[in-house]
Write an enzyme that holds these catalytic residues in place. Structure first.
Site, PDB file in Angstrom:
ATOM      1  N   LYS A  44      91.849  30.487  55.892  1.00 31.73           N
ATOM      2  CA  LYS A  44      93.182  30.088  56.366  1.00 31.73           C
ATOM      3  C   LYS A  44      94.063  30.249  55.126  1.00 31.73           C
ATOM      4  CE  LYS A  44      96.637  27.116  57.131  1.00 31.73           C
ATOM      5  NZ  LYS A  44      97.772  27.319  56.223  1.00 31.73           N
ATOM      6  N   SER A  72      96.132  18.719  48.801  1.00 28.53           N
ATOM      7  CA  SER A  72      96.544  17.319  48.691  1.00 28.53           C
ATOM      8  C   SER A  72      95.473  16.370  49.225  1.00 28.53           C
ATOM      9  CB  SER A  72      97.828  17.104  49.491  1.00 28.53           C
ATOM     10  OG  SER A  72      97.573  17.302  50.872  1.00 28.53           O
ATOM     11  N   GLY A 117      93.444  17.014  52.664  1.00 29.88           N
ATOM     12  CA  GLY A 117      91.988  17.061  52.541  1.00 29.88           C
ATOM     13  C   GLY A 117      91.329  16.005  53.411  1.00 29.88           C
ATOM     14  N   GLU A 141      88.597  19.405  47.396  1.00 34.02           N
ATOM     15  CA  GLU A 141      88.957  19.016  46.035  1.00 34.02           C
ATOM     16  C   GLU A 141      90.409  18.582  46.105  1.00 34.02           C
ATOM     17  OE1 GLU A 141      89.421  21.958  42.808  1.00 34.02           O
ATOM     18  OE2 GLU A 141      90.720  20.243  42.429  1.00 34.02           O
ATOM     19  N   CYS A 175      94.594  21.142  38.673  1.00 32.69           N
ATOM     20  CA  CYS A 175      93.865  19.931  39.110  1.00 32.69           C
ATOM     21  C   CYS A 175      93.313  19.186  37.914  1.00 32.69           C
ATOM     22  CB  CYS A 175      92.762  20.298  40.090  1.00 32.69           C
ATOM     23  SG  CYS A 175      92.229  21.983  40.013  1.00 32.69           S
TER      24      CYS A 175
HETATM   25  P1  NAP Z   1      98.374  20.781  51.111  1.00 31.42           P
HETATM   26  O1  NAP Z   1      99.647  20.313  51.656  1.00 31.42           O
HETATM   27  O2  NAP Z   1      97.224  19.843  51.169  1.00 31.42           O
HETATM   28  O3  NAP Z   1      97.991  22.138  51.899  1.00 31.42           O
HETATM   29  C1  NAP Z   1      96.798  22.860  51.628  1.00 31.42           C
HETATM   30  C2  NAP Z   1      96.342  23.576  52.886  1.00 31.42           C
HETATM   31  O4  NAP Z   1      95.889  22.621  53.841  1.00 31.42           O
HETATM   32  C3  NAP Z   1      97.447  24.360  53.585  1.00 31.42           C
HETATM   33  O5  NAP Z   1      96.870  25.522  54.141  1.00 31.42           O
HETATM   34  C4  NAP Z   1      97.921  23.429  54.674  1.00 31.42           C
HETATM   35  O6  NAP Z   1      98.443  24.134  55.795  1.00 31.42           O
HETATM   36  C5  NAP Z   1      96.625  22.726  55.050  1.00 31.42           C
HETATM   37  N1  NAP Z   1      96.861  21.365  55.542  1.00 31.42           N
HETATM   38  C6  NAP Z   1      97.491  20.350  54.895  1.00 31.42           C
HETATM   39  N2  NAP Z   1      97.492  19.234  55.654  1.00 31.42           N
HETATM   40  C7  NAP Z   1      96.839  19.546  56.797  1.00 31.42           C
HETATM   41  C8  NAP Z   1      96.514  18.826  57.987  1.00 31.42           C
HETATM   42  N3  NAP Z   1      96.859  17.543  58.141  1.00 31.42           N
HETATM   43  N4  NAP Z   1      95.845  19.478  58.958  1.00 31.42           N
HETATM   44  C9  NAP Z   1      95.490  20.764  58.812  1.00 31.42           C
HETATM   45  N5  NAP Z   1      95.772  21.505  57.721  1.00 31.42           N
HETATM   46  C10 NAP Z   1      96.439  20.908  56.728  1.00 31.42           C
HETATM   47  O7  NAP Z   1      98.495  21.227  49.613  1.00 31.42           O
HETATM   48  P2  NAP Z   1      99.594  22.145  48.878  1.00 31.42           P
HETATM   49  O8  NAP Z   1     100.480  22.789  49.861  1.00 31.42           O
HETATM   50  O9  NAP Z   1      98.848  23.023  47.986  1.00 31.42           O
HETATM   51  O10 NAP Z   1     100.406  21.169  47.963  1.00 31.42           O
HETATM   52  C11 NAP Z   1     100.937  19.923  48.370  1.00 31.42           C
HETATM   53  C12 NAP Z   1     100.523  18.849  47.372  1.00 31.42           C
HETATM   54  O11 NAP Z   1      99.088  18.865  47.221  1.00 31.42           O
HETATM   55  C13 NAP Z   1     101.029  19.025  45.959  1.00 31.42           C
HETATM   56  O12 NAP Z   1     102.308  18.526  45.788  1.00 31.42           O
HETATM   57  C14 NAP Z   1     100.016  18.247  45.168  1.00 31.42           C
HETATM   58  O13 NAP Z   1     100.327  16.883  45.185  1.00 31.42           O
HETATM   59  C15 NAP Z   1      98.722  18.450  45.907  1.00 31.42           C
HETATM   60  N6  NAP Z   1      97.830  19.466  45.307  1.00 31.42           N
HETATM   61  C16 NAP Z   1      96.833  19.034  44.510  1.00 31.42           C
HETATM   62  C17 NAP Z   1      95.981  19.955  43.930  1.00 31.42           C
HETATM   63  C18 NAP Z   1      94.875  19.503  43.054  1.00 31.42           C
HETATM   64  O14 NAP Z   1      94.156  20.351  42.600  1.00 31.42           O
HETATM   65  N7  NAP Z   1      94.701  18.244  42.806  1.00 31.42           N
HETATM   66  C19 NAP Z   1      96.134  21.323  44.150  1.00 31.42           C
HETATM   67  C20 NAP Z   1      97.179  21.754  44.975  1.00 31.42           C
HETATM   68  C21 NAP Z   1      98.009  20.797  45.546  1.00 31.42           C
HETATM   69  P3  NAP Z   1     100.010  24.538  55.961  1.00 31.42           P
HETATM   70  O15 NAP Z   1     100.053  25.998  55.755  1.00 31.42           O
HETATM   71  O16 NAP Z   1     100.351  24.149  57.365  1.00 31.42           O
HETATM   72  O17 NAP Z   1     100.774  23.763  54.929  1.00 31.42           O
END
Ligand code: NAP
Length: 525
Positions: A184, A242, A246, A265, A302
């Site tokens: 995805k 996030s 996750g 992660e 991360c």
């Molecule tokens: P994210 O919002 O968790 O999205 C990552 C993937 O998961 C995307 O493909 C998203 O789809 C999908 N997703 C998110 N929530 C979902 C749900 N409830 N149901 C199904 N799929 C879902 O992460 P991000 O876009 O990379 O960044 C957002 C925040 O995540 C950052 O601001 C940061 O705080 C955190 N982050 C942390 C790390 C780390 O390594 N610790 C790395 C990256 C990000 P969509 O395409 O629909 O958005």
């Protein structure tokens, strides 16, 4: 190379039918062509059907054929050339040098998994021959090896558009294990994803593998991502992102009629402990080096050092003064997406607004959109211990210094931490006793413990652990970086009293693959 904006399902390029996702150049806020119409449940269904149909053939490929496939993927990615780096630059705002390095890491890790596959140690072959005359009961002939779990769903990460995205660590380790992969794509870099997805498609074709070994889906996490995790033909998933995303997906994976491993992660603040002798001897140098690590990639790693813990006094003052000077001189950096920038700003405002926290320094303001200003804050250990909110990850270049009254309080702070990807000790010889006392706690809290280094920069190798207790990951037993990541997608099968003609080659009596095996308790081969 012309981008088509289509889903890649097996060897087909398929037009999606949901609202089109368009990447945004975070440096300008311009939206980029082409649009990527999202996939539907029917597209997920088709990709899963192909992956399931491919599974048995793919997992039975020889070690050599599978290794050659992983190498072919690396070759295909390299052959895209500058187009890949240029597209990734406009989609992520990351500089060219970083993306060149990331491409090297991506291809290097595919080749590392090729080497791992060939070596065959991951099969963990064990043979306990029959003991028909054993008293009081005979022993049967028992032979064990690892087999692939089944098709794997991979969620591309926003912060590593190459090394943890379409052909990144999760994909490479699942393919190495013998699992077909459905990715995805992260909506932040669809063009980069398409380019790499086509490289994978080409490698599947060149190597004569069944088309369902790889598919790439665009679309929303809620529709495409959740449908993938729910599909009964998906047997495991890998995710970086996030904590909320996750956990939502983990919950779905656990609520299925057949629950599956979901390797997420998520969140880590990577504590750095400045032990007293080291702080006394080189507080200023530590302050400068720390900000170098904090600012890497606009803090979007991360393993970013989001927490510093030290005993207060003149030595910590010297560290803070040097770090503050570096922070104030730090140029603003473009973040990956407008959403990640907003989340960063919110996190900083929440931290700064906490009456237990004081601002130490802020970096220079940016002139363009989505630019992250470095931040350094401080709080007393007592306040930190009293407020869980101060452990929240601020994803970006901001860190909190926790000031302790003595080494005993430093240990209390270590004890109250959530699970982490890393924990770092800055120490000299005179700190050995303090370090020894902290070590048992750090082993319980973190996946990797570093001495006199900085947590950013993760080597891809056999001994690496990029994992750790919750919330760093959803499964504390594993790593998502390095060759040991393959074990996430394997399970052991034992064959009892099976005739040699029926046994898989690696378990046959004459060991035709020449693998090292544990035979009757002794290593052989
Ligand atoms: P994210 O919002 O968790 O999205 C990552 C993937 O998961 C995307 O493909 C998203 O789809 C999908 N997703 C998110 N929530 C979902 C749900 N409830 N149901 C199904 N799929 C879902 O992460 P991000 O876009 O990379 O960044 C957002 C925040 O995540 C950052 O601001 C940061 O705080 C955190 N982050 C942390 C790390 C780390 O390594 N610790 C790395 C990256 C990000 P969509 O395409 O629909 O958005």
């Amino acid at each position: 190379m012309t981008l088509e904006g289509k889903l890649l399902i097996g060897q087909q390029a398929v037009e999606g039918s949901r609202v089109a996702i368009r990447a945004i150049n975070p440096a300008t806020n311009e939206s980029l062509e082409p649009g990527y119409p999202g996939g539907t449940q029917a597209d997920v269904e088709r990709a899963c059907e192909l992956a399931w149909a491919a599974f048995d053939d793919y997992r039975h490929t020889s070690l050599e054929a599978r290794a050659a496939f992983l190498e072919a993927v690396a070759d295909e990615i390299e052959s895209i050339g500058d187009d890949l780096i240029e597209r990734a630059m406009v989609e992520t705002g990351l500089p060219q040098a970083r993306l060149l390095g990331e491409r090297g890491r991506t291809c290097g890790q595919l080749r590392l998994f090729a080497r791992t596959v060939r070596a065959g140690e991951w099969l963990d072959v064990r043979v306990d021959p029959a003991l028909p005359d054993r008293q009081p009961l005979p022993r049967a002939d028992l032979r064990q090896r690892h087999v692939a779990l089944g098709p794997v769903a991979v969620f591309g990460a926003s912060n590593f558009p190459l090394a943890f995205s379409v052909a990144g660590g999760d994909t490479a380790s699942a393919l190495a294990a013998g699992c077909p992969v459905i990715v995805k794509a992260h909506s932040a870099h669809p063009g980069t994803s398409e380019l790499v997805g086509r490289a994978l498609q080409a490698a599947v074709k060149k190597c004569g593998l069944p088309e369902g070994v790889f598919s790439l889906l665009f679309g929303s996490g809620r529709e495409v991502g959740q449908a993938l995790v729910k599909d009964s033909r998906i047997k495991a998933a890998g995710f970086t992102g996030s904590r909320s995303g996750g956990l939502a997906l983990w919950q779905i994976a656990q609520s299925r009629p057949e629950p599956i491993p979901f390797y997420a992660e998520m969140s880590s603040i990577n504590p750095v402990f400045l032990l007293p002798a080291a702080l006394n001897a080189r507080g200023q140098a530590l302050g400068e080096a720390f900000v170098g690590s904090l600012n890497m990639g606009a803090g979007q790693f991360c393993t970013n050092p989001g927490l510093v813990i030290a005993v207060k006094g003149a030595a910590l003052d010297a560290f803070m003064a040097a770090a503050a000077e570096e922070v104030e001189a730090s140029a603003a950096q473009t973040m990956l997406t407008p959403g990640i920038f907003e989340a960063y700003e919110d996190g900083v405002v929440t931290l700064a607004g906490n009456d237990r926290v004081r601002e130490v320094a802020r970096g220079r303001k940016g002139e363009g959109p989505n630019q992250c200003r470095t931040g350094l804050f401080a709080a007393s250990a007592q306040d930190f211990l009293a407020s869980e909110a101060l452990q929240a990850e601020v994803f970006g270049a901001t860190s909190l210094v926790v000031e302790c009254s003595g080494v005993a309080e430093l240990a209390k702070v270590a004890e109250c931490l959530e699970g982490q990807l890393t924990a770092t000790l800055q120490m000299d010889d005179a700190d050995l006793d303090a370090a020894r006392a902290l070590l048992p706690t750090l082993e319980r809290k973190a996946g990797r413990i570093l001495v006199n280094g900085w947590p950013t920069g993760v080597e891809v190798c056999d001994a690496m652990v990029h994992g750790g207790p919750f919330p760093a990951t959803s499964d504390t037993r594993t790593t998502s970086v390095g060759s040991a990541a393959i074990f996430r997608f394997l399970r052991p099968v034992c064959y009892q009293d099976m005739p040699d003609a029926l046994l898989p080659d690696v378990l046959k009596a004459h060991n035709p693959e020449g693998l090292e095996r544990l035979v009757d308790g002794r290593r052989e081969g």
